[in-house]
Write a protein that holds these residues in place. Structure first.
Motif, PDB file in Angstrom:
ATOM      1  N   CYS A 288      55.904  38.793 -84.253  1.00  0.00           N
ATOM      2  CA  CYS A 288      55.927  37.775 -85.300  1.00  0.00           C
ATOM      3  C   CYS A 288      55.324  36.486 -84.748  1.00  0.00           C
ATOM      4  O   CYS A 288      55.588  36.089 -83.605  1.00  0.00           O
ATOM      5  CB  CYS A 288      57.367  37.544 -85.748  1.00  0.00           C
ATOM      6  SG  CYS A 288      57.498  36.243 -86.995  1.00  0.00           S
TER       7      CYS A 288
ATOM      8  N   CYS B  48      60.032  39.945 -91.330  1.00  0.00           N
ATOM      9  CA  CYS B  48      60.547  39.823 -89.965  1.00  0.00           C
ATOM     10  C   CYS B  48      62.072  39.797 -89.979  1.00  0.00           C
ATOM     11  O   CYS B  48      62.697  39.178 -90.847  1.00  0.00           O
ATOM     12  CB  CYS B  48      59.979  38.567 -89.307  1.00  0.00           C
ATOM     13  SG  CYS B  48      60.575  38.359 -87.611  1.00  0.00           S
TER      14      CYS B  48
ATOM     15  N   HIS C  96      56.027  33.591 -85.587  1.00  0.00           N
ATOM     16  CA  HIS C  96      56.976  32.480 -85.531  1.00  0.00           C
ATOM     17  C   HIS C  96      57.619  32.401 -84.155  1.00  0.00           C
ATOM     18  O   HIS C  96      57.286  31.539 -83.356  1.00  0.00           O
ATOM     19  CB  HIS C  96      58.032  32.629 -86.646  1.00  0.00           C
ATOM     20  CG  HIS C  96      59.111  31.590 -86.573  1.00  0.00           C
ATOM     21  ND1 HIS C  96      60.449  31.917 -86.654  1.00  0.00           N
ATOM     22  CD2 HIS C  96      59.051  30.255 -86.374  1.00  0.00           C
ATOM     23  CE1 HIS C  96      61.164  30.806 -86.520  1.00  0.00           C
ATOM     24  NE2 HIS C  96      60.343  29.777 -86.371  1.00  0.00           N
ATOM     25  N   ARG C  97      58.490  33.297 -83.814  1.00  0.00           N
ATOM     26  CA  ARG C  97      59.157  33.239 -82.506  1.00  0.00           C
ATOM     27  C   ARG C  97      59.092  34.571 -81.764  1.00  0.00           C
ATOM     28  O   ARG C  97      59.939  34.879 -80.934  1.00  0.00           O
ATOM     29  CB  ARG C  97      60.612  32.778 -82.660  1.00  0.00           C
ATOM     30  CG  ARG C  97      60.754  31.297 -83.023  1.00  0.00           C
ATOM     31  CD  ARG C  97      60.247  30.393 -81.893  1.00  0.00           C
ATOM     32  NE  ARG C  97      60.398  28.983 -82.201  1.00  0.00           N
ATOM     33  CZ  ARG C  97      59.453  28.210 -82.764  1.00  0.00           C
ATOM     34  NH1 ARG C  97      58.282  28.742 -83.103  1.00  0.00           N
ATOM     35  NH2 ARG C  97      59.671  26.933 -82.994  1.00  0.00           N
ATOM     36  N   SER C  98      58.086  35.366 -82.128  1.00  0.00           N
ATOM     37  CA  SER C  98      57.705  36.554 -81.335  1.00  0.00           C
ATOM     38  C   SER C  98      58.651  37.744 -81.379  1.00  0.00           C
ATOM     39  O   SER C  98      58.549  38.633 -80.530  1.00  0.00           O
ATOM     40  CB  SER C  98      57.468  36.170 -79.859  1.00  0.00           C
ATOM     41  OG  SER C  98      56.330  35.366 -79.754  1.00  0.00           O
ATOM     42  N   LEU C  99      59.560  37.780 -82.324  1.00  0.00           N
ATOM     43  CA  LEU C  99      60.323  39.031 -82.438  1.00  0.00           C
ATOM     44  C   LEU C  99      59.349  40.165 -82.782  1.00  0.00           C
ATOM     45  O   LEU C  99      58.416  39.963 -83.568  1.00  0.00           O
ATOM     46  CB  LEU C  99      61.380  38.916 -83.561  1.00  0.00           C
ATOM     47  CG  LEU C  99      62.300  40.139 -83.656  1.00  0.00           C
ATOM     48  CD1 LEU C  99      63.311  40.155 -82.520  1.00  0.00           C
ATOM     49  CD2 LEU C  99      63.004  40.216 -85.001  1.00  0.00           C
TER      50      LEU C  99
ATOM     51  N   TYR D  68      64.094  38.283 -88.001  1.00  0.00           N
ATOM     52  CA  TYR D  68      64.751  37.134 -87.378  1.00  0.00           C
ATOM     53  C   TYR D  68      64.941  35.989 -88.377  1.00  0.00           C
ATOM     54  O   TYR D  68      66.058  35.597 -88.690  1.00  0.00           O
ATOM     55  CB  TYR D  68      63.922  36.688 -86.162  1.00  0.00           C
ATOM     56  CG  TYR D  68      64.699  35.946 -85.091  1.00  0.00           C
ATOM     57  CD1 TYR D  68      66.001  35.504 -85.298  1.00  0.00           C
ATOM     58  CD2 TYR D  68      64.105  35.690 -83.852  1.00  0.00           C
ATOM     59  CE1 TYR D  68      66.696  34.831 -84.297  1.00  0.00           C
ATOM     60  CE2 TYR D  68      64.796  35.031 -82.850  1.00  0.00           C
ATOM     61  CZ  TYR D  68      66.091  34.589 -83.075  1.00  0.00           C
ATOM     62  OH  TYR D  68      66.779  33.927 -82.093  1.00  0.00           O
ATOM     63  N   HIS D  69      63.832  35.448 -88.933  1.00  0.00           N
ATOM     64  CA  HIS D  69      63.949  34.337 -89.884  1.00  0.00           C
ATOM     65  C   HIS D  69      63.269  34.643 -91.208  1.00  0.00           C
ATOM     66  O   HIS D  69      63.058  33.752 -92.014  1.00  0.00           O
ATOM     67  CB  HIS D  69      63.356  33.053 -89.298  1.00  0.00           C
ATOM     68  CG  HIS D  69      63.815  32.770 -87.900  1.00  0.00           C
ATOM     69  ND1 HIS D  69      63.087  33.170 -86.788  1.00  0.00           N
ATOM     70  CD2 HIS D  69      64.953  32.188 -87.429  1.00  0.00           C
ATOM     71  CE1 HIS D  69      63.740  32.817 -85.686  1.00  0.00           C
ATOM     72  NE2 HIS D  69      64.874  32.237 -86.041  1.00  0.00           N
ATOM     73  N   GLY D  70      62.868  35.902 -91.372  1.00  0.00           N
ATOM     74  CA  GLY D  70      62.474  36.366 -92.689  1.00  0.00           C
ATOM     75  C   GLY D  70      61.055  36.103 -93.138  1.00  0.00           C
ATOM     76  O   GLY D  70      60.758  36.257 -94.330  1.00  0.00           O
ATOM     77  N   LEU D  71      60.145  35.715 -92.249  1.00  0.00           N
ATOM     78  CA  LEU D  71      58.753  35.577 -92.708  1.00  0.00           C
ATOM     79  C   LEU D  71      58.265  36.939 -93.207  1.00  0.00           C
ATOM     80  O   LEU D  71      58.554  37.986 -92.594  1.00  0.00           O
ATOM     81  CB  LEU D  71      57.840  35.096 -91.560  1.00  0.00           C
ATOM     82  CG  LEU D  71      57.664  33.571 -91.427  1.00  0.00           C
ATOM     83  CD1 LEU D  71      58.985  32.901 -91.100  1.00  0.00           C
ATOM     84  CD2 LEU D  71      56.610  33.249 -90.368  1.00  0.00           C
TER      85      LEU D  71
HETATM   86  S1  FES Z   1      60.627  35.342 -85.238  1.00  0.00           S
HETATM   87 FE1  FES Z   1      59.896  36.183 -87.064  1.00  0.00          FE
HETATM   88  S2  FES Z   1      60.568  34.870 -88.597  1.00  0.00           S
HETATM   89 FE2  FES Z   1      61.210  33.925 -86.767  1.00  0.00          FE
END
Ligand code: FES
Ligand SMILES: [Fe+2]
Length: 344
Positions: A47, A66, A49-52, A68-71
């Motif tokens: 991702c 995603c 955003h924060r690489s999950l 983690y934070h839903g993007l």
């Molecule tokens: S790591 Fe994917 S939405 Fe934050």
């Protein structure tokens, strides 16, 4: 380490159900998924955003969300929704790879972007859609580099020694079978005939042979996959170089995709012809083929462990190695060109 400008197998269409599939291909982590309209996508498994890993996310009708934070990411890698934020940042996207599904095989292009010389249609695996055959397949993971699997599949002299319980038969017959190796460009073709030979267990379980058989093995090597057509007719009943010959047919598809320099994915299917007296022979053939390939995996992984224990092996060639050596020259040439292009 691997030729990049090829269509490689990423998976099978039936693997993509209601969750994403994570798979490292050519050293790059990829997530595969299918959206609600059946569109298959391959994205970098990270991702923005924060690489999950996106493979930890969930499927929605428009794409992959995603975990983690839903993007939410569309099949082309664009972020199309940031929960709680009206504007999607312009840079919010992840790398997408070109994929194509043909004959239920998912092919991925990870090389140079499309142009007339590097991009072509993915290969056709016609046996999957041939009314004469039914097929079934699976996926193996190998702790061994991809070229050791090529070597194994291009040299079927091993069949008598490694696969005695299934497709083997008399080991000397296999070793003594006349072998013709030819090819052009990136294609290597190997043909072996075993006339008037004893049918192996898999063949007699799947086809009512009357006694001895005339047996063939035809191997077509391509850089990312091999098609292997094997089979037999009752001995003396018809020529086995006739393209329209009858008898028992096994058409194997072997997609060998490097996972890394030292590990590989092995995507395989086996299609076989049905006999009116043995309408359910596919399940037997599938089970025995899976057992056969497991025998190969054990051999090849043991071989690779030993190659690492003896890192500078002086290996001796014998007559059975002609096809495998030719395929290695094809890969060597491609890697040399690739290296040269990277320098220029
Ligand atoms: S790591 Fe994917 S939405 Fe934050
Ligand atoms: Fe084998």
């Amino acid at each position: 380490m691997f030729p990049l400008n090829q269509w490689y197998v990423a998976g099978f269409d039936w693997e993509l159900q209601d969750r994403p599939v994570a798979r490292t291909l050519l050293d790059r982590p990829v997530v595969l998924f299918k959206n609600a309209s059946g569109e298959v996508a391959a994205l970098e498994d990270r991702c923005c955003h924060r690489s999950l890993p996106l493979s930890c996310g969930t499927l929605e009708s428009q794409g992959l969300r995603c975990g983690y934070h839903g993007l939410l990411f569309a099949p082309d890698g664009r972020c199309i929704d940031v929960p709680g934020q009206a504007r999607v940042p312009a840079k919010a996207c992840v790398k997408s790879y070109q994929v194509a599904v043909r004959n239920q095989v998912i092919w991925i292009w990870m090389g140079e972007p499309a142009n007339e010389t590097t991009r072509s249609e993915p290969p056709e695996i016609s046996a999957h859609d041939d009314v004469r055959y039914r097929f079934k397949g699976g996926v193996f993971h190998y702790q061994a580099p991809y070229q050791l699997i090529h070597d194994n599949l291009l040299d079927l002299s091993h069949v008598g020694y490694v696969h005695g319980k299934t497709i083997g038969g008399n080991a000397r017959t296999h070793m003594e079978a006349p072998t013709r190796v030819s090819g052009t460009g990136q294609h290597v073709h190997v043909v072996r005939h075993m006339l008037n030979s004893q049918p192996p267990a898999t063949y007699t379980a799947a086809w009512p042979f009357r006694g001895r058989i005339d047996r063939w093995q035809e191997i077509d090597f391509h850089v990312s996959h091999l098609n292997i057509f094997t089979g037999a007719v009752d001995a003396g009943s018809e020529p086995i170089d006739n393209p329209d010959r009858g008898g028992f047919h096994m058409r194997g598809f072997h997609g060998i995709t490097p996972e890394s320099a030292t590990t590989s994915h092995y995507f395989w299917t086996m299609a076989c012809s049905g006999h009116p007296d043995m309408p359910d022979n596919l399940e037997d053939v599938y089970q025995q083929t899976a057992a056969t390939f497991e025998e190969d995996r054990i051999i090849i992984e043991a071989q690779y462990r030993n190659l690492r224990r003896f890192p500078q092996p002086a290996m001796v060639d014998i007559h059975v190695d002609a096809g495998a050596n030719r395929a290695r020259r094809v890969i060597d040439d491609l890697l040399a060109h690739q290296h040269q292009a990277a320098l220029s």
